[in-house]
Design a protein around this motif. Structure first.
Motif, PDB file in Angstrom:
ATOM      1  N   HIS A 269      35.608  46.242  37.525  1.00 28.98           N
ATOM      2  CA  HIS A 269      36.855  45.847  36.878  1.00 28.98           C
ATOM      3  C   HIS A 269      37.786  47.055  36.789  1.00 28.98           C
ATOM      4  CE1 HIS A 269      35.844  47.954  33.147  1.00 28.98           C
ATOM      5  NE2 HIS A 269      34.619  47.448  33.248  1.00 28.98           N
ATOM      6  N   GLY A 270      38.956  46.829  36.217  1.00 28.79           N
ATOM      7  CA  GLY A 270      39.938  47.910  36.096  1.00 28.79           C
ATOM      8  C   GLY A 270      40.828  47.992  37.319  1.00 28.79           C
ATOM      9  N   ASN A 271      41.648  49.022  37.344  1.00 25.98           N
ATOM     10  CA  ASN A 271      42.614  49.200  38.427  1.00 25.98           C
ATOM     11  C   ASN A 271      41.976  49.835  39.660  1.00 25.98           C
ATOM     12  OD1 ASN A 271      44.446  48.214  36.600  1.00 25.98           O
ATOM     13  ND2 ASN A 271      45.378  50.199  36.161  1.00 25.98           N
ATOM     14  N   ILE A 272      42.646  49.675  40.778  1.00 20.96           N
ATOM     15  CA  ILE A 272      42.265  50.399  41.993  1.00 20.96           C
ATOM     16  C   ILE A 272      42.706  51.852  41.815  1.00 20.96           C
ATOM     17  CG2 ILE A 272      42.586  50.586  44.489  1.00 20.96           C
ATOM     18  CD1 ILE A 272      43.300  47.618  44.513  1.00 20.96           C
ATOM     19  N   PRO A 273      41.780  52.815  41.890  1.00 19.64           N
ATOM     20  CA  PRO A 273      42.181  54.221  41.690  1.00 19.64           C
ATOM     21  C   PRO A 273      43.279  54.630  42.663  1.00 19.64           C
ATOM     22  CG  PRO A 273      39.779  54.012  41.751  1.00 19.64           C
ATOM     23  CD  PRO A 273      40.334  52.682  42.173  1.00 19.64           C
ATOM     24  N   VAL A 274      44.323  55.240  42.133  1.00 22.75           N
ATOM     25  CA  VAL A 274      45.450  55.646  42.971  1.00 22.75           C
ATOM     26  C   VAL A 274      45.013  56.651  44.023  1.00 22.75           C
ATOM     27  CG1 VAL A 274      47.717  56.760  42.967  1.00 22.75           C
ATOM     28  CG2 VAL A 274      47.101  55.181  41.132  1.00 22.75           C
ATOM     29  N   ASN A 275      44.081  57.540  43.646  1.00 22.25           N
ATOM     30  CA  ASN A 275      43.686  58.589  44.592  1.00 22.25           C
ATOM     31  C   ASN A 275      42.717  58.094  45.647  1.00 22.25           C
ATOM     32  OD1 ASN A 275      41.474  58.281  42.947  1.00 22.25           O
ATOM     33  ND2 ASN A 275      41.063  60.477  42.745  1.00 22.25           N
ATOM     34  N   ILE A 276      42.490  56.787  45.709  1.00 23.94           N
ATOM     35  CA  ILE A 276      41.711  56.263  46.826  1.00 23.94           C
ATOM     36  C   ILE A 276      42.476  56.475  48.131  1.00 23.94           C
ATOM     37  CG2 ILE A 276      42.569  53.878  46.995  1.00 23.94           C
ATOM     38  CD1 ILE A 276      39.604  53.001  47.035  1.00 23.94           C
ATOM     39  N   ALA A 277      43.786  56.675  47.984  1.00 21.40           N
ATOM     40  CA  ALA A 277      44.624  56.949  49.148  1.00 21.40           C
ATOM     41  C   ALA A 277      44.372  58.338  49.727  1.00 21.40           C
ATOM     42  CB  ALA A 277      46.096  56.805  48.774  1.00 21.40           C
ATOM     43  N   ASN A 290      35.632  40.667  42.914  1.00 23.12           N
ATOM     44  CA  ASN A 290      35.299  41.446  41.728  1.00 23.12           C
ATOM     45  C   ASN A 290      36.235  40.996  40.605  1.00 23.12           C
ATOM     46  OD1 ASN A 290      33.200  43.754  42.157  1.00 23.12           O
ATOM     47  ND2 ASN A 290      34.390  43.733  44.056  1.00 23.12           N
ATOM     48  N   ASN A 291      36.498  41.858  39.672  1.00 25.08           N
ATOM     49  CA  ASN A 291      37.439  41.561  38.597  1.00 25.08           C
ATOM     50  C   ASN A 291      38.503  42.658  38.523  1.00 25.08           C
ATOM     51  OD1 ASN A 291      38.376  39.902  36.505  1.00 25.08           O
ATOM     52  ND2 ASN A 291      37.268  41.075  34.948  1.00 25.08           N
ATOM     53  N   LEU A 356      41.135  42.441  49.587  1.00 23.80           N
ATOM     54  CA  LEU A 356      41.265  42.501  48.123  1.00 23.80           C
ATOM     55  C   LEU A 356      41.261  41.101  47.500  1.00 23.80           C
ATOM     56  CD1 LEU A 356      44.091  45.198  47.836  1.00 23.80           C
ATOM     57  CD2 LEU A 356      41.626  45.556  47.755  1.00 23.80           C
ATOM     58  N   SER A 357      40.758  40.122  48.187  1.00 25.68           N
ATOM     59  CA  SER A 357      40.819  38.741  47.727  1.00 25.68           C
ATOM     60  C   SER A 357      39.912  38.494  46.518  1.00 25.68           C
ATOM     61  CB  SER A 357      40.427  37.797  48.866  1.00 25.68           C
ATOM     62  OG  SER A 357      39.093  38.046  49.277  1.00 25.68           O
ATOM     63  N   GLN A 358      40.179  37.384  45.816  1.00 28.37           N
ATOM     64  CA  GLN A 358      39.366  36.921  44.679  1.00 28.37           C
ATOM     65  C   GLN A 358      39.237  37.981  43.587  1.00 28.37           C
ATOM     66  OE1 GLN A 358      35.809  34.530  45.827  1.00 28.37           O
ATOM     67  NE2 GLN A 358      36.339  35.092  47.930  1.00 28.37           N
ATOM     68  N   ASN A 359      40.383  38.495  43.165  1.00 30.49           N
ATOM     69  CA  ASN A 359      40.438  39.430  42.053  1.00 30.49           C
ATOM     70  C   ASN A 359      41.511  38.963  41.072  1.00 30.49           C
ATOM     71  OD1 ASN A 359      38.565  41.879  42.336  1.00 30.49           O
ATOM     72  ND2 ASN A 359      39.387  41.713  44.414  1.00 30.49           N
TER      73      ASN A 359
END
Length: 551
Positions: A269-277, A290-291, A356-359
């Motif tokens: 859960h939570g946000n997608i980390p910005v630094n994944i970029a 996921n959630n 990113l589906s089903q979130n």
């Protein structure tokens, strides 16, 4: 090449006393050539070549490997490949267990059966082996026993400190991963997918050579594994279809060599980390089912490996270090174009996508995502996204599959969508799109293959739909958006009404409770009102009774 081989008599191979490498693999009809005249005696012939180090007889129509050899001369043999030959006898009766110098033995798809052998140094995938995995030989480097019927726990001590490849997928292995796996400092590929393993992963400090970590479709749990944090060599991570939970860690952006990140069907859960970029080598990101909440980071434009200007380069060093059977092992299972597709290590480099589906994602589709012109698959379906599709979506020249279905997207479908010449799967259903559908031979073909791709968008009109644009009223943003906004306004009104009522009552109650003169006055007035109401009721009732009697 096959014509030349057919002139060699199998017994004459025994005269090649200095032969070190013999590869007769994939000659599927050896029984029709001169070389196969005594094919059942092939172990006796190769046993006459003590200098052999590598012997490959893949897919050669060999019928058995249970011949009796009184004395083993193959004292230098390190690699023996017998895969894709139908043996069909108990594995323990095979002659090659007496060869003590083997480092790699390929026996996949040979239909051997029976208990798992103790003297192991093998590739035994796609057979019918049963039992537990024993302690492994010290010199063993590769272990592939995928697609069997092995059960029980993993050994508490593997016993083979030089292991580089462990492939145990598609078995019935239970329990937890033992902490002793952290001692395998040479491990390059760990594939435990499709078993019944559970619990948290061991907290290894580091596994400096681990390149593949494939743990999908088990029962693992806990937060994102900390053992991954300092394993900077990782390029493939597949933790999908488990019970992992919690937020994605910020340090995930430090795994600079990561190419594939597969975390779908968990409870993150939570946000997608910005630094994944920051993952400049990342070419496939799958967070589906996921959630995950929040918006899609605009920084995804920095994923350079997803652009044509900066394609991911194949590291020749690790690529050549993989054996043939590992290159052809299915390591990734992805849902794309509404079907599940399996990819092996060699074929995975053509995959570039974001799933990113089903979130629970909100906000809009960032315009920057269209800069990822190497994307093959983009799936944002089943979220709460709103706004328009970026006008320059046609710049995604490589895309083959687009799925924006089941969101709150609105506006007109961009005309540039018809410029995507490689597009073979499109789903825009169940949104609030309005206006005329773009025309183009590519889109017309897609509609013919999937007539439901525009379903649930009542403001769309024009071919290929039967709805005439002249009969469609001016765009309003769609019924769903109106209902959502109206519901929010009504809910806000009632929330304010109830809150004001509760606060007002509490103020009156507190005033009466703490001020005696107000309390006396309040009850005095209440008694007077009660008396007046009582007298009024009696008088009215008496009057009505008299009138009824008179009538």
């Amino acid at each position: 090449m096959e014509k030349g081989i057919s002139k060699i008599q199998l017994p004459q191979l025994g005269n090649l006393s200095n032969l070190k490498h013999l590869d007769l693999g994939f000659i599927s009809n050896m029984c029709t050539t001169d070389i196969s005249c005594t094919i059942t005696d092939w172990p006796l012939v190769v046993n006459m070549i003590p200098s052999l180090k590598v012997l490959s007889l893949y897919n050669c129509s060999l019928s058995s490997a249970n011949q009796t050899l009184t004395h083993i001369n193959l004292t230098k043999l390190e690699h023996l490949g017998l895969s894709r030959n139908y043996f069909g006898h108990p594995i323990a009766s095979s002659w090659f267990w007496k060869v003590r110098t083997l480092k790699e033995l390929g026996l996949s798809e040979t239909y051997l059966h029976g208990p798992f052998p103790d003297a192991l140094g093998v590739t035994l995938s796609s057979n019918q082996l049963t039992g537990h995995i024993p302690v492994l030989p010290t010199s063993l480097t590769n272990l592939d026993v995928a697609m069997n019927f092995l059960s029980g726990n993993l050994p508490s001590q593997f016993g083979a400190p030089f292991l580089r490849v462990i492939i145990l997928s598609y078995n019935r292995i239970t329990g937890q991963i033992p902490g002793s796996i952290c001692m395998l400092q040479n491990i390059f590929m760990l594939d435990l997918s499709n078993n019944f393993l559970q619990g948290e992963l061991p907290r290894c400090f580091t596994m400096p050579n681990l390149f593949f970590l494939l743990l999908s479709n088990n029962r693992f749990s806990g937060e994102f594994p900390l053992c991954i944090q300092y394993t900077w060599s990782l390029a493939f991570i597949d933790l999908s279809r488990n019970k992992f939970y919690g937020a994605l860690p910020v340090w995930i952006g430090d795994l600079e060599n990561l190419r594939f990140l597969q975390l779908s069907h968990n409870m993150f859960h939570g946000n997608i980390p910005v630094n994944i970029a920051n993952l400049g080598s990342l070419q496939y990101l799958n967070l589906a089912a996921n959630n995950i909440s929040g918006s899609i980071p605009r920084t995804l434009v920095n994923l350079k490996a997803m652009t044509l200007k900066h394609p991911t380069r194949i590291d020749v060093g690790w690529y050549e270090s993989l054996t043939y059977y590992v290159l052809l092992t299915d390591i990734l299972s992805l849902v794309m174009k509404h079907q599940e597709l399996n990819y092996h290590a060699e074929g995975s480099f053509v995959l570039v996508g974001i799933e990113l589906s089903q979130n629970q994602l909100t906000g809009g589709i960032p315009d920057q995502v269209t800069c990822l012109d190497r994307l093959v698959n983009l799936n944002l379906s089943s979220n709460h996204l709103k706004g328009k599709i970026p006008d320059n979506v046609g710049d995604m020249n490589s895309v083959e599959s687009l799925d924006f279905s089941r969101n709150n997207l609105s506006g007109e479908i961009p005309q540039s969508l018809s410029d995507l010449t490689y597009l073979s799967s499109l789903d825009l259903s169940h949104n609030n799109f309005v206006g005329r559908i773009p025309r183009g031979s590519q889109l017309d073909t897609l509609y013919a293959n999937n007539p439901s791709m525009y379903d649930g968008n009542y403001g769309l009109c024009g071919p290929p739909l039967q709805r005439n644009c002249s009969s469609v009223k001016a765009p309003k943003h769609g019924k769903q958006n109106i209902s959502v906004e109206g519901t929010e306004a009504v809910m806000f009104f009632y929330f304010g009404l109830v809150s004001g009522l509760v606060i007002g009552l509490w103020m009156v109650f507190c005033a009466i409770l703490f001020k005696r003169s107000w309390r006396v006055t309040y009850f005095h007035q209440a008694d007077k009102l009660y008396d007046k109401a009582y007298v009024f009721a009696l008088v009215t009732w008496a009057r009505l009774t008299r009138q009824a009697t008179a009538n």
